[in-house]
Scaffold this active site. Sequence first.
Site, mmCIF file in Angstrom:
data_model
loop_
_atom_site.group_PDB
_atom_site.id
_atom_site.type_symbol
_atom_site.label_atom_id
_atom_site.label_comp_id
_atom_site.label_asym_id
_atom_site.label_seq_id
_atom_site.Cartn_x
_atom_site.Cartn_y
_atom_site.Cartn_z
ATOM 1 N N HIS A 192 0.854 -1.191 0.000
ATOM 2 C CA HIS A 192 0.000 0.000 0.000
ATOM 3 C C HIS A 192 0.889 1.239 0.000
ATOM 4 O O HIS A 192 1.940 1.250 0.616
ATOM 5 C CB HIS A 192 -0.894 0.029 1.247
ATOM 6 C CG HIS A 192 -2.069 0.925 1.095
ATOM 7 N ND1 HIS A 192 -1.989 2.271 1.321
ATOM 8 C CD2 HIS A 192 -3.335 0.684 0.687
ATOM 9 C CE1 HIS A 192 -3.177 2.818 1.093
ATOM 10 N NE2 HIS A 192 -4.007 1.877 0.703
ATOM 11 N N ASP A 224 -7.955 -5.227 -0.236
ATOM 12 C CA ASP A 224 -8.430 -6.078 -1.339
ATOM 13 C C ASP A 224 -8.121 -7.549 -1.140
ATOM 14 O O ASP A 224 -8.612 -8.390 -1.892
ATOM 15 C CB ASP A 224 -7.789 -5.606 -2.652
ATOM 16 C CG ASP A 224 -8.281 -4.222 -3.014
ATOM 17 O OD1 ASP A 224 -7.492 -3.278 -2.976
ATOM 18 O OD2 ASP A 224 -9.490 -4.100 -3.260
#
Length: 426
Positions: free
Chosen positions: A305, A362
């Site tokens: 991320h 996700d």
Amino acid sequence: MADTKAILKVGDKEVELPIFEGSAGHPVIDVRSLGGAGYFTFDPGFMATGSCESQITFIDGDKGVLLHRGYSIEDLARDADYLEVCYMLLHGEAPTTEQYAEFKNTITRHTLVHDQVNNFFRGFRRDAHPMAMLCGTVGALSSFYHDDLDISEADQRLRSAYRLVAKMPTLVAMCYKYNIGQPFVYPRNDLSYAANFLNMMFSVPAEKYQISDAVERAMDRIFTLHADHEQNASTSTVRLAGSSGANPYACIAAGVASLWGPAHGGANEACLNMLEEIGSVDRIPEFIERAKDKNDPFRLMGFGHRVYKNYDPRATVMRESCHEVLAELKVNDPLLDVAMELERIALNDPYFKEKKLFPNVDFYSGIILKAIGIPTNMFTCIFALARTVGWISHWHEMLSQPGQKIGRPRQLYTGHTQRPFSKINK
Ligand code: SDX
């Protein structure tokens, strides 16, 4: 008013740059005066650039903190529902019981789309990717509201926001029904936001669709966990589009387009495809090695991320939900075993630890969505549905701020300097 100042010595100049402190997070150095001193900042990918002032969402990437209007994502996922989160993102405060009831009633009564929208779908191939259809139909909503919309008026901006929050589930379900050749299912006002979406997705005229409480709760929680996330790529896209005064439906279509990328919202679909490609626990090491190979473009989808460099708090909540849903639905999905083992190995691998690559939002969402019966190619549409409230809240906040300007970044030009053009004989 600036809190302190930075002095930039450049060439024979000294430039004073104001420093502003927010209520949390990094202070910012205001570089707006740099242009006047003959310089631009240079920050491709905006790794260290604040694009705006906002009060909606705060993220602390090192501590794994995500707050919406000051409320932690863990508290909201446990004690609030998605419409409560929508209300607070749009209005700044959590709703009272009365405000919640009124908001829910308003959203419920905007879920229908104009019947002409059905015709837009007829132009798509039956096997069109749902995100392609969603991009097109959300943008096409502009054609129904463009003329009676004054975005300088806060109440008209909020009306567009309510319409979008209300209609996205209807449009997303229409994309799915069109793909599978089943008739569109109209919204039902007697159902919750999540139950209504599930009914539009899975019910058929021929028989009553039984909604499982566990699935309804999981769906609502997935919406909440995807509702907003500060200035991510798609939200920044919506802000930039909106800064020109573009129609909010067109701006949200731009956000849908940006989210589609596999590095962003497309990662949940890509993650499940990756888990299916891995197939079994014994093949995980092969993929871990590929993810570390600089010559192999393969990346572990659902890991890493830009901001979270410890863990994504949403992944933690999602992981708990994943186990709850699979247990309640008595689903024994081998992909979960692969996912759990992949997570364990990656979290203990020096490469991933050094690069601070952890499961993101996700990683587990795809497994829950699959367990609910949603096909992989619909995952990013679900993400877009949930994120619409975040996008439109940032759009609304930006247009509420005095002195709002059109976004217009500059560049480091490294092309040809001026040179003569030689006309050719045509
Ligand atoms: C979302 O911004 C948001 O808030 C987004 C989001 C939201 O809610 O809006 O949180 C939603 O988009 C989550 C992220 C979903 N994307 C994926 O899961 C795709 C896989 N992840 C990567 O593509 C990547 O991690 C990013 C794009 C998410 C973040 O990339 P960064 O922070 O810009 O890091 P990078 O691409 O510069 O990578 C840093 C290093 C590189 O190695 P070096 O060049 O330094 O040697 O880490 C490596 C990368 O090769 N790396 C990975 C990796 N992610 C980064 N290596 C293997 N697998 C990965 N997933």
